[in-house]
Design a protein around this motif. Structure first.
Motif, PDB file in Angstrom:
ATOM      1  N   PRO A 223      -8.185 -10.404   1.282  1.00  0.00           N
ATOM      2  CA  PRO A 223      -6.738 -10.186   1.404  1.00  0.00           C
ATOM      3  C   PRO A 223      -5.995 -10.809   0.225  1.00  0.00           C
ATOM      4  CG  PRO A 223      -7.447 -11.916   2.909  1.00  0.00           C
ATOM      5  CD  PRO A 223      -8.692 -11.362   2.259  1.00  0.00           C
ATOM      6  N   LEU A 224      -4.851 -10.256  -0.091  1.00  0.00           N
ATOM      7  CA  LEU A 224      -3.948 -10.844  -1.080  1.00  0.00           C
ATOM      8  C   LEU A 224      -2.722 -11.364  -0.329  1.00  0.00           C
ATOM      9  CD1 LEU A 224      -4.074  -8.203  -3.964  1.00  0.00           C
ATOM     10  CD2 LEU A 224      -5.078 -10.496  -3.952  1.00  0.00           C
ATOM     11  N   LEU A 225      -2.265 -12.537  -0.713  1.00  0.00           N
ATOM     12  CA  LEU A 225      -1.189 -13.179   0.028  1.00  0.00           C
ATOM     13  C   LEU A 225       0.143 -13.168  -0.702  1.00  0.00           C
ATOM     14  CD1 LEU A 225      -3.275 -16.201   1.340  1.00  0.00           C
ATOM     15  CD2 LEU A 225      -2.835 -14.005   2.462  1.00  0.00           C
TER      16      LEU A 225
ATOM     17  N   GLY B  54       4.811   0.340   9.992  1.00  0.00           N
ATOM     18  CA  GLY B  54       5.483  -0.713   9.241  1.00  0.00           C
ATOM     19  C   GLY B  54       4.533  -1.695   8.571  1.00  0.00           C
ATOM     20  N   PHE B  55       3.257  -1.345   8.486  1.00  0.00           N
ATOM     21  CA  PHE B  55       2.285  -2.254   7.890  1.00  0.00           C
ATOM     22  C   PHE B  55       2.172  -2.028   6.394  1.00  0.00           C
ATOM     23  CE2 PHE B  55      -0.341  -2.441  12.057  1.00  0.00           C
ATOM     24  CZ  PHE B  55       0.539  -3.370  12.581  1.00  0.00           C
ATOM     25  N   ALA B  56       2.039  -3.119   5.653  1.00  0.00           N
ATOM     26  CA  ALA B  56       1.788  -3.105   4.217  1.00  0.00           C
ATOM     27  C   ALA B  56       0.650  -4.092   3.982  1.00  0.00           C
ATOM     28  CB  ALA B  56       3.035  -3.500   3.437  1.00  0.00           C
ATOM     29  N   LEU B  57      -0.573  -3.565   3.875  1.00  0.00           N
ATOM     30  CA  LEU B  57      -1.773  -4.388   3.825  1.00  0.00           C
ATOM     31  C   LEU B  57      -2.235  -4.531   2.382  1.00  0.00           C
ATOM     32  CD1 LEU B  57      -3.530  -2.706   6.883  1.00  0.00           C
ATOM     33  CD2 LEU B  57      -1.804  -4.523   6.871  1.00  0.00           C
ATOM     34  N   ARG B  58      -2.155  -5.753   1.875  1.00  0.00           N
ATOM     35  CA  ARG B  58      -2.478  -6.041   0.475  1.00  0.00           C
ATOM     36  C   ARG B  58      -3.856  -6.691   0.393  1.00  0.00           C
ATOM     37  NH1 ARG B  58       2.071  -5.781  -2.613  1.00  0.00           N
ATOM     38  NH2 ARG B  58       3.963  -5.434  -1.423  1.00  0.00           N
ATOM     39  N   PHE B  59      -4.705  -6.109  -0.477  1.00  0.00           N
ATOM     40  CA  PHE B  59      -6.057  -6.648  -0.612  1.00  0.00           C
ATOM     41  C   PHE B  59      -6.608  -6.319  -1.983  1.00  0.00           C
ATOM     42  CE2 PHE B  59      -6.270  -2.414   1.036  1.00  0.00           C
ATOM     43  CZ  PHE B  59      -7.430  -1.842   0.556  1.00  0.00           C
TER      44      PHE B  59
ATOM     45  N   LEU C 269      -4.572  -3.728  -4.392  1.00  0.00           N
ATOM     46  CA  LEU C 269      -4.473  -2.521  -3.580  1.00  0.00           C
ATOM     47  C   LEU C 269      -3.498  -2.757  -2.433  1.00  0.00           C
ATOM     48  CD1 LEU C 269      -8.317  -1.961  -3.445  1.00  0.00           C
ATOM     49  CD2 LEU C 269      -6.710  -0.867  -4.997  1.00  0.00           C
ATOM     50  N   LEU C 270      -2.721  -1.743  -2.127  1.00  0.00           N
ATOM     51  CA  LEU C 270      -1.761  -1.805  -1.032  1.00  0.00           C
ATOM     52  C   LEU C 270      -1.950  -0.570  -0.164  1.00  0.00           C
ATOM     53  CD1 LEU C 270       0.790  -2.873   0.442  1.00  0.00           C
ATOM     54  CD2 LEU C 270       2.154  -1.739  -1.325  1.00  0.00           C
ATOM     55  N   LEU C 271      -2.254  -0.804   1.097  1.00  0.00           N
ATOM     56  CA  LEU C 271      -2.420   0.281   2.066  1.00  0.00           C
ATOM     57  C   LEU C 271      -1.220   0.229   3.002  1.00  0.00           C
ATOM     58  CD1 LEU C 271      -4.799   2.323   3.018  1.00  0.00           C
ATOM     59  CD2 LEU C 271      -4.943   0.723   4.905  1.00  0.00           C
ATOM     60  N   LYS C 272      -0.388   1.263   2.952  1.00  0.00           N
ATOM     61  CA  LYS C 272       0.788   1.321   3.819  1.00  0.00           C
ATOM     62  C   LYS C 272       0.535   2.259   4.987  1.00  0.00           C
ATOM     63  CE  LYS C 272       4.457   0.516   0.434  1.00  0.00           C
ATOM     64  NZ  LYS C 272       5.688   1.128  -0.131  1.00  0.00           N
TER      65      LYS C 272
END
Length: 146
Positions: A75-77, A61-66, A53-56
C-alpha cells in the motif's frame, strides 16, 4: 449467473470517500500478493516496480493507492500523483473478475477508465487477459460460478 447492471447509491460513495482507505487497500494488496507467482507472473509485472498505482471504485468512493516492489504489492500512504489510475464501478470490477466482461469491452464503452502512463495500462490489461481463469477456477472450487 450474470451480474445484473447496478450502481451503488450515491450516498455510498460519499461515505466511502470519507472512510479510511487503508483497510480496503490492504485487502487489495493481500489478494494481489496471493495471486502473485500463482496466476500473476512476477517477471511480466516488472515494469510496474516502483510505479504509483491508484484503483478507484467510483460508486463506492474508494481510492486505493498501492505500488509493486521486488517483494510484492504494497500500500501507499500518501496522495502523490499516481503513474496509472484505473477507474470503474463495483459492478464492472466484479464482471472483470468473474470474466463476464473483458477489459477491452469495458474500456471502449468508457466503463473502465485508465489515465496516466498508457504502457502501464496496457501491461495491466494484457496481464489480466493472459490469466488462465478456467485453470484457476478448476483448482479453486469456491471461485466456480454458473
Amino acid at each position: 449467473m450474470k451480474i445484473p447492471a447496478f450502481t451503488l447509491p450515491a450516498p455510498i460513495a460519499l461515505i466511502g470517500a470519507r472512510l479510511p482507505q487503508l483497510p480496503p487497500t490492504l485487502a487489495l494488496v493481500a489478494g494481489l500478493n496471493l495471486a502473485l507467482d500463482r496466476i500473476l507472473p512476477r517477471d511480466t509485472l516488472e515494469p510496474l516496480t516502483g510505479k504509483r498505482l491508484l484503483l478507484k471504485v467510483t460508486d463506492a468512493g474508494f481510492a486505493l493507492r498501492f505500488t509493486f516492489t521486488p517483494r510484492g504489492f504494497r500500500p501507499l500512504l500518501d496522495t502523490r500523483q499516481p503513474d496509472l489510475t484505473i477507474s470503474a464501478t463495483t459492478r464492472d470490477y466484479l464482471a472483470l473478475a468473474l470474466r463476464e466482461e473483458d477489459p477491452d469491452t469495458l474500456f471502449f464503452s468508457r466503463r473502465l477508465l485508465m489515465e496516466g502512463e498508457t504502457d502501464l495500462g496496457l501491461l495491466v490489461k494484457n496481464t489480466l487477459d493472459a490469466v488462465d481463469w478456467e485453470a484457476l477456477t478448476a483448482k479453486l472450487p469456491l471461485l466456480r460460478h454458473g
